[in-house]
Design a protein around this motif. Structure first.
Motif, PDB file in Angstrom:
ATOM      1  N   ALA A  95      14.482  10.022  43.946  1.00  0.00           N
ATOM      2  CA  ALA A  95      14.631   9.559  45.501  1.00  0.00           C
ATOM      3  C   ALA A  95      15.241   8.372  45.593  1.00  0.00           C
ATOM      4  O   ALA A  95      15.961   7.939  46.595  1.00  0.00           O
ATOM      5  CB  ALA A  95      13.170   9.693  46.267  1.00  0.00           C
ATOM      6  N   LEU A 121      18.782   8.127  46.790  1.00  0.00           N
ATOM      7  CA  LEU A 121      19.060   8.458  47.990  1.00  0.00           C
ATOM      8  C   LEU A 121      19.291   7.314  48.999  1.00  0.00           C
ATOM      9  O   LEU A 121      20.105   7.419  50.064  1.00  0.00           O
ATOM     10  CB  LEU A 121      18.064   9.379  48.695  1.00  0.00           C
ATOM     11  CG  LEU A 121      17.889  10.653  48.132  1.00  0.00           C
ATOM     12  CD1 LEU A 121      16.588  11.534  48.560  1.00  0.00           C
ATOM     13  CD2 LEU A 121      19.100  11.497  47.898  1.00  0.00           C
ATOM     14  N   ARG A 143      23.932  16.292  46.370  1.00  0.00           N
ATOM     15  CA  ARG A 143      23.696  17.658  45.654  1.00  0.00           C
ATOM     16  C   ARG A 143      24.134  17.849  44.221  1.00  0.00           C
ATOM     17  O   ARG A 143      23.777  18.265  43.217  1.00  0.00           O
ATOM     18  CB  ARG A 143      24.448  18.899  46.535  1.00  0.00           C
ATOM     19  CG  ARG A 143      23.689  19.998  46.437  1.00  0.00           C
ATOM     20  CD  ARG A 143      24.128  21.046  47.218  1.00  0.00           C
ATOM     21  NE  ARG A 143      24.781  20.500  48.462  1.00  0.00           N
ATOM     22  CZ  ARG A 143      25.537  21.150  49.470  1.00  0.00           C
ATOM     23  NH1 ARG A 143      25.579  22.627  49.206  1.00  0.00           N
ATOM     24  NH2 ARG A 143      25.985  20.515  50.429  1.00  0.00           N
ATOM     25  N   PHE A 160      21.919  15.905  41.948  1.00  0.00           N
ATOM     26  CA  PHE A 160      20.779  16.522  41.810  1.00  0.00           C
ATOM     27  C   PHE A 160      20.790  17.636  40.631  1.00  0.00           C
ATOM     28  O   PHE A 160      19.945  17.753  39.583  1.00  0.00           O
ATOM     29  CB  PHE A 160      19.903  16.893  42.784  1.00  0.00           C
ATOM     30  CG  PHE A 160      19.027  15.607  43.513  1.00  0.00           C
ATOM     31  CD1 PHE A 160      17.801  15.362  43.300  1.00  0.00           C
ATOM     32  CD2 PHE A 160      19.983  14.712  44.222  1.00  0.00           C
ATOM     33  CE1 PHE A 160      17.220  14.394  43.719  1.00  0.00           C
ATOM     34  CE2 PHE A 160      19.241  13.693  44.831  1.00  0.00           C
ATOM     35  CZ  PHE A 160      17.737  13.538  44.655  1.00  0.00           C
ATOM     36  N   ARG A 161      22.023  18.489  41.151  1.00  0.00           N
ATOM     37  CA  ARG A 161      22.076  19.573  40.308  1.00  0.00           C
ATOM     38  C   ARG A 161      22.420  18.999  38.692  1.00  0.00           C
ATOM     39  O   ARG A 161      21.938  19.568  37.775  1.00  0.00           O
ATOM     40  CB  ARG A 161      23.466  20.331  40.569  1.00  0.00           C
ATOM     41  CG  ARG A 161      23.018  21.169  41.779  1.00  0.00           C
ATOM     42  CD  ARG A 161      22.854  22.516  41.209  1.00  0.00           C
ATOM     43  NE  ARG A 161      21.887  23.043  42.347  1.00  0.00           N
ATOM     44  CZ  ARG A 161      22.218  23.564  43.341  1.00  0.00           C
ATOM     45  NH1 ARG A 161      23.578  23.470  43.845  1.00  0.00           N
ATOM     46  NH2 ARG A 161      21.098  24.192  44.216  1.00  0.00           N
ATOM     47  N   GLU A 208      19.351  18.210  37.033  1.00  0.00           N
ATOM     48  CA  GLU A 208      18.451  19.163  36.845  1.00  0.00           C
ATOM     49  C   GLU A 208      18.360  19.818  35.305  1.00  0.00           C
ATOM     50  O   GLU A 208      17.398  20.218  34.673  1.00  0.00           O
ATOM     51  CB  GLU A 208      18.597  20.226  37.859  1.00  0.00           C
ATOM     52  CG  GLU A 208      17.023  20.717  38.276  1.00  0.00           C
ATOM     53  CD  GLU A 208      17.314  21.640  39.847  1.00  0.00           C
ATOM     54  OE1 GLU A 208      18.060  22.458  39.826  1.00  0.00           O
ATOM     55  OE2 GLU A 208      16.655  21.079  40.727  1.00  0.00           O
ATOM     56  N   GLU A 229       9.946  22.764  40.837  1.00  0.00           N
ATOM     57  CA  GLU A 229      11.164  22.927  40.292  1.00  0.00           C
ATOM     58  C   GLU A 229      12.284  23.250  41.406  1.00  0.00           C
ATOM     59  O   GLU A 229      11.703  23.917  42.193  1.00  0.00           O
ATOM     60  CB  GLU A 229      11.181  23.701  39.140  1.00  0.00           C
ATOM     61  CG  GLU A 229      10.498  23.448  38.050  1.00  0.00           C
ATOM     62  CD  GLU A 229      11.166  22.400  37.122  1.00  0.00           C
ATOM     63  OE1 GLU A 229      12.343  22.054  37.162  1.00  0.00           O
ATOM     64  OE2 GLU A 229      10.624  21.872  36.323  1.00  0.00           O
ATOM     65  N   GLY A 230      13.294  22.583  41.195  1.00  0.00           N
ATOM     66  CA  GLY A 230      14.543  23.434  41.947  1.00  0.00           C
ATOM     67  C   GLY A 230      14.496  22.585  43.402  1.00  0.00           C
ATOM     68  O   GLY A 230      15.059  23.130  44.505  1.00  0.00           O
ATOM     69  N   GLN A 231      14.398  21.309  43.294  1.00  0.00           N
ATOM     70  CA  GLN A 231      14.338  20.654  44.424  1.00  0.00           C
ATOM     71  C   GLN A 231      15.873  20.472  44.781  1.00  0.00           C
ATOM     72  O   GLN A 231      16.176  20.379  46.247  1.00  0.00           O
ATOM     73  CB  GLN A 231      13.982  18.929  44.145  1.00  0.00           C
ATOM     74  CG  GLN A 231      12.488  19.058  43.569  1.00  0.00           C
ATOM     75  CD  GLN A 231      11.940  17.528  43.522  1.00  0.00           C
ATOM     76  OE1 GLN A 231      12.356  17.034  44.405  1.00  0.00           O
ATOM     77  NE2 GLN A 231      11.278  17.302  42.794  1.00  0.00           N
ATOM     78  N   ALA A 232      16.928  20.488  44.218  1.00  0.00           N
ATOM     79  CA  ALA A 232      18.374  20.636  44.334  1.00  0.00           C
ATOM     80  C   ALA A 232      18.653  21.685  45.557  1.00  0.00           C
ATOM     81  O   ALA A 232      19.265  21.555  46.389  1.00  0.00           O
ATOM     82  CB  ALA A 232      19.064  20.361  43.272  1.00  0.00           C
ATOM     83  N   ASN A 233      17.935  22.816  45.363  1.00  0.00           N
ATOM     84  CA  ASN A 233      17.879  23.875  46.280  1.00  0.00           C
ATOM     85  C   ASN A 233      17.690  23.636  47.628  1.00  0.00           C
ATOM     86  O   ASN A 233      18.698  24.272  48.472  1.00  0.00           O
ATOM     87  CB  ASN A 233      17.120  25.073  45.882  1.00  0.00           C
ATOM     88  CG  ASN A 233      17.442  25.939  44.526  1.00  0.00           C
ATOM     89  OD1 ASN A 233      18.842  25.731  44.374  1.00  0.00           O
ATOM     90  ND2 ASN A 233      16.565  26.719  44.178  1.00  0.00           N
ATOM     91  N   LEU A 289      18.565  20.966  49.108  1.00  0.00           N
ATOM     92  CA  LEU A 289      19.851  20.447  49.540  1.00  0.00           C
ATOM     93  C   LEU A 289      20.917  21.004  50.205  1.00  0.00           C
ATOM     94  O   LEU A 289      21.494  20.915  50.813  1.00  0.00           O
ATOM     95  CB  LEU A 289      20.382  19.658  48.530  1.00  0.00           C
ATOM     96  CG  LEU A 289      19.389  18.521  47.807  1.00  0.00           C
ATOM     97  CD1 LEU A 289      20.386  17.718  46.997  1.00  0.00           C
ATOM     98  CD2 LEU A 289      19.104  17.427  48.917  1.00  0.00           C
ATOM     99  N   PHE A 334      12.112  14.074  49.642  1.00  0.00           N
ATOM    100  CA  PHE A 334      11.950  13.880  48.419  1.00  0.00           C
ATOM    101  C   PHE A 334      10.973  12.521  47.956  1.00  0.00           C
ATOM    102  O   PHE A 334      10.061  12.979  47.058  1.00  0.00           O
ATOM    103  CB  PHE A 334      13.251  13.377  47.790  1.00  0.00           C
ATOM    104  CG  PHE A 334      14.281  14.184  47.367  1.00  0.00           C
ATOM    105  CD1 PHE A 334      14.215  14.606  46.065  1.00  0.00           C
ATOM    106  CD2 PHE A 334      15.043  15.124  48.144  1.00  0.00           C
ATOM    107  CE1 PHE A 334      14.971  15.888  45.688  1.00  0.00           C
ATOM    108  CE2 PHE A 334      15.840  16.023  47.819  1.00  0.00           C
ATOM    109  CZ  PHE A 334      15.948  16.282  46.581  1.00  0.00           C
TER     110      PHE A 334
END
Lengths: 344, 344
Positions: A240, A243, A255, A258-259, A262, B237-241, B243, B258
């Motif tokens: 965070a 950001l 994005r 973060f991707r 991941e 999981e998948g926090q980027a999603n 976005l 976040f």
DNA sequence: CGTTAGCACTCGAACTTTTTGAGTGCTAAT
DNA sequence: ATTAGCACTCAAAAAGTTCGAGTGCTAACG
């Protein structure tokens, strides 16, 4: 290539970089002379900046804007301009110390907490990579029967790492036999590194004398399954925080970042690479083409968890990060953690 | 309060919600009549929508924009309009099945992977809470000597959870004694839940007959230290999603979200709460004032890891999420995981 | 009476235009 | 070598337009 920079040029470059670090805005000649007390007129500064631009140390986003340091400039800055305060401010020191006191936790917890710590003291992202399993020294192995066809294998390394693996087996094995198997293995593997253990197991399984002893065969098979795969763990905390960085405030970039984080594989490569050398290392922007998303830098240091097993920890932030502040934090934390984890 | 909604109103509300879920834009009377084949004129739809607004099911962000469903509308939709497809599309089914085959991993890995799975099939965030330690059934305890003053305690539950704890001790304890202690404890604690174990330990430590047996005292102390603290683990999981969700594309909101998820405590509360009831549960928007940041909903289900220990898993997404799609995913996954983790 | 066509009105989003000001490079004076 | 002065540039902010999807209301229709 040995940039023969005059002292004055260096001072100005430094000023530009520091201003840019502070504001994230292109910095112009005017603002510079105002904020930093260089005894020079804007016009002079302009000339110097123009030279610096020619040398590839500065760029301007467009004609009528200020200038921004390039990766090359940061490199120069870090290598030969910046003098890292050897002494971390007492405040930071205390905080790190305080949060490092965490007895009664296993290695994973400590590392996670360390990552948090790095993140919060640096206000960027903290990252800690656990020592690679292969380099650890074998200490002990236990098999615990969970059901008729399931065994929990526990692998303990000398530095306190514990790996659990659930094994499915075809035929039931009584608990006493499991104990005997463990004893047999523990005797054989004492003091080897996991990498060596792996070799040894393979060798042993092919040797004549074992081939007809089913207990030994089973034992070897089980243990071989246990240490298979070496998924180095990475603890990444404080996502965070980035950001807050103005340069990433646009949704698209965020994005992407973060991707990228991941799937930790590229980060892993990078950290692995920084384990080649000891001590603090700095990767600026595109230098690590692994973090191919632009504008990110990484400050790492190795830490020790035993005689000769080490991991890496560090801080990831924008290229425009406060190196002068971050470097000592990383350095100090690595040393403290090493001391803490030392198996005396 | 029992909203006496005509059939037509329901159909229109459903259409509005579905349109809004698809587009994230306020939906107007015109667009509605075009996309959904309601046999009605825009004007009529307008009238109905006006009624719905009066009932607090729709709001318009400003006079000349379309309307947006309120939390109340979603609630109504989920409870009595939406008919959940009992049958998850075969594609999803297969993917979930495939990714659930993950032998040879411990509980933590499985749950983490499950969280990933939920995230990727739903395209929102996946969350899995491990069963609370206290509810687990004790299976076995081991002490492994790491150094002269350090012991690694391993606590295995019947469902395969393994907890490690590093204990610092004052006086050295020989390995054989550790084994005897473990045996003693394993005999005594067999089959109890961790909560019961805790009570039992306290009781035992105060009983007369133990008081003068130093071995037992030590054993009890050690084990008491081991099971202390019950930090339920959460895998998010998948926090980027998220976005990708247009409603969160602004940097401020993202940051807030976040930050909120970084300290997992409120999420923990919420999940804990949803463990009260079995089966699928849905928390919409502000209903769970714990997720006080607006616009988020949560679909959860309990799953079992043994006779009567359960955890919670689910999906977190924008209030405007595809409930019809997500609910079966959560439901199916929970069931599959339960089956997978069952200690048969 | 419920439904619908028609109409005037609203107001954010998107597009243009204008203004502003920090910045530049160049030249000539110190 | 440094600097003051000046004309020029250009992104970003402010102000002004246009556009269109929406609305509510009223009157007509089956």
């Amino acid at each position: 290539m040995e940039d023969q920079l005059s002292d004055r040029s260096k001072r100005i470059l430094e000023a530009v970089i520091e201003d840019y670090i502070a504001t994230a805005e292109p910095v112009g000649s005017r603002t510079l002379t105002r904020s930093h007390s260089l005894e020079l007129s804007p016009a002079t500064v302009r000339n110097v900046m123009s030279d610096l631009e020619e040398m590839g140390l500065l760029v301007s986003p467009h004609t009528s804007a200020g200038r921004i340091p390039t990766d090359k400039a940061y490199r120069l800055y870090v290598n030969s301009i910046l003098e890292v305060k050897k002494n971390l401010p007492q405040g930071n020191r205390d905080e790190i110390r305080r949060r490092c006191r965490m007895a009664g936790k296993d290695l994973g917890d400590v590392l996670k907490e360390t990552s948090r710590l790095l993140s919060s003291t640096s206000s960027y992202m903290g990252v800690v990579m656990a020592p690679r399993l292969a380099a650890n020294v074998f200490h002990q192995m236990e098999f615990v029967k969970l059901g008729s066809h399931r065994i929990l294998a526990i692998l303990v390394s000398q530095n306190g790492t514990v790996q659990n693996r659930l094994l499915e087996i075809q035929e039931e094995i009584p608990q006493e036999e499991l104990v005997r198997m463990a004893n047999y293995l523990n005797g054989m593997l004492q003091g080897l590194t996991i990498a060596q253990v792996r070799e040894r197991l393979v060798a042993e399984m092919q040797s004549e004398k074992v081939r007809y002893d089913s207990m030994m065969t089973k034992a070897l098979t089980l243990s071989e399954q246990t240490i298979r795969s070496d998924g180095a763990e990475i603890f990444l905390e404080g996502q965070a925080n980035i950001l807050d960085q103005p340069e990433f405030c646009d949704a698209g970039k965020m994005r992407e970042i973060f991707r990228a984080f991941e799937k930790k594989s590229l980060l892993l490569d990078l950290l692995d690479r920084s384990m080649q050398a000891e001590g603090v290392q700095i990767f600026i922007g595109a230098e690590s083409r692994l973090l191919k998303m632009e504008g990110m830098s990484l400050v790492t240091s190795t830490y020790m968890t035993g005689k000769d097993t080490f991991g890496v920890l560090g801080v990831i932030g924008p290229t425009r990060m406060g190196y002068g502040r971050v470097i000592p934090i990383v350095d100090y934390t690595a040393k403290l953690i090493s001391r803490l984890l030392e198996t005396e």
